[in-house]
Motif scaffolding. Structure first.
Motif, PDB file in Angstrom:
ATOM      1  N   ASN A  39       7.531 -11.190  -0.985  1.00  0.00           N
ATOM      2  CA  ASN A  39       6.596 -10.731  -2.015  1.00  0.00           C
ATOM      3  C   ASN A  39       7.352 -10.356  -3.296  1.00  0.00           C
ATOM      4  O   ASN A  39       6.996 -10.785  -4.400  1.00  0.00           O
ATOM      5  N   ARG A  43       7.158 -12.557  -6.760  1.00  0.00           N
ATOM      6  CA  ARG A  43       6.629 -11.935  -7.988  1.00  0.00           C
ATOM      7  C   ARG A  43       7.617 -12.086  -9.139  1.00  0.00           C
ATOM      8  O   ARG A  43       7.241 -12.192 -10.290  1.00  0.00           O
ATOM      9  N   GLU A 131      -5.242 -12.651  -8.317  1.00  0.00           N
ATOM     10  CA  GLU A 131      -3.816 -12.706  -7.960  1.00  0.00           C
ATOM     11  C   GLU A 131      -3.078 -13.657  -8.888  1.00  0.00           C
ATOM     12  O   GLU A 131      -1.993 -13.370  -9.365  1.00  0.00           O
ATOM     13  N   VAL A 150       7.734  -4.656 -10.520  1.00  0.00           N
ATOM     14  CA  VAL A 150       7.473  -5.195  -9.176  1.00  0.00           C
ATOM     15  C   VAL A 150       7.987  -4.231  -8.107  1.00  0.00           C
ATOM     16  O   VAL A 150       7.293  -3.929  -7.132  1.00  0.00           O
ATOM     17  N   ILE A 154       4.469  -2.902  -6.891  1.00  0.00           N
ATOM     18  CA  ILE A 154       4.086  -3.810  -5.806  1.00  0.00           C
ATOM     19  C   ILE A 154       4.814  -3.446  -4.517  1.00  0.00           C
ATOM     20  O   ILE A 154       4.234  -3.395  -3.451  1.00  0.00           O
TER      21      ILE A 154
END
Length: 198
Positions: A39, A43, A131, A150, A154
């Motif tokens: 992830n 990103r 998204e 990020v 995130i």
């Protein structure tokens, strides 16, 4: 060791791997970190194929350099530092590579073709569209701000962890995050309006 390996903390697992070469301990760490790292790197790079390579390379480095980990640091900080360094290197390589023709690479890439299903009508739900909009905007944010945003927004890491990963002080981390969020907000406003008009 009496305790089940799965009950151990990340730090205990890497120590177990260092001392006893227990590959199962390493495999558990891979299971724990594969998705969060994927992830994070996706990103940052915006490309699944590159992202898979970077995450795999991260795991290889953890395996190969396990003895360089010191229990002073959190394991998550250590592994994110490795992944972040590899992602930044790959990002710079891609920027340089974009000057050259893609045909230079022959047909090798065919082996790694992952079908792009992001535009399949049955896959494009509202959240999928959101998204994609967020990801497009993220990739337009300058890399130093993007990485900080990020990691914080995130990945949910603390300012302290991010400061260690990026090797800057917490004040710099906070200002990068604020700057990144401000740019992102501006970009999202534009992209959101475009997508509504489109």
């Amino acid at each position: 060791m009496n305790r089940n390996l799965r009950d151990l903390t990340d730090e205990e697992l890497i120590l177990e791997f260092q001392k006893n070469d227990t590959e199962q301990a390493f495999e558990i760490l891979v299971q724990r970190y594969k998705n969060p790292l994927t992830n994070f790197v996706f990103r940052f790079l915006g490309d699944y194929e590159l992202c898979a390579d970077v995450v795999q390379e991260t795991m290889i480095k953890v395996f190969r350099y396990k003895d360089t980990y010191s229990s002073v640091a959190k394991f998550s900080t250590w592994i994110y530092t490795i992944a972040g360094n590899l992602a930044r290197t790959e990002y710079r390589r891609q920027k340089r590579r974009s000057f050259f023709s893609i045909s230079d690479y022959g047909d090798e890439s065919k082996q790694y073709d992952i079908p792009d299903e992001s535009y399949r009508p049955d896959k494009m739900t509202d959240s999928g569209i959101k998204e994609e909009i967020i990801q497009k905007a993220l990739l337009k944010v300058k890399e130093v701000y993007r990485e900080a945003v990020v990691l914080r927004d995130i990945q949910g890491l603390s300012y302290e962890e991010i400061a260690e990963i990026l090797k800057v002080n917490e004040g710099t981390v906070k200002s990068r995050i604020n700057r990144g969020r401000a740019v992102l907000q501006e970009l999202l406003k534009d992209i959101y309006n475009e997508s509504r008009e489109g």
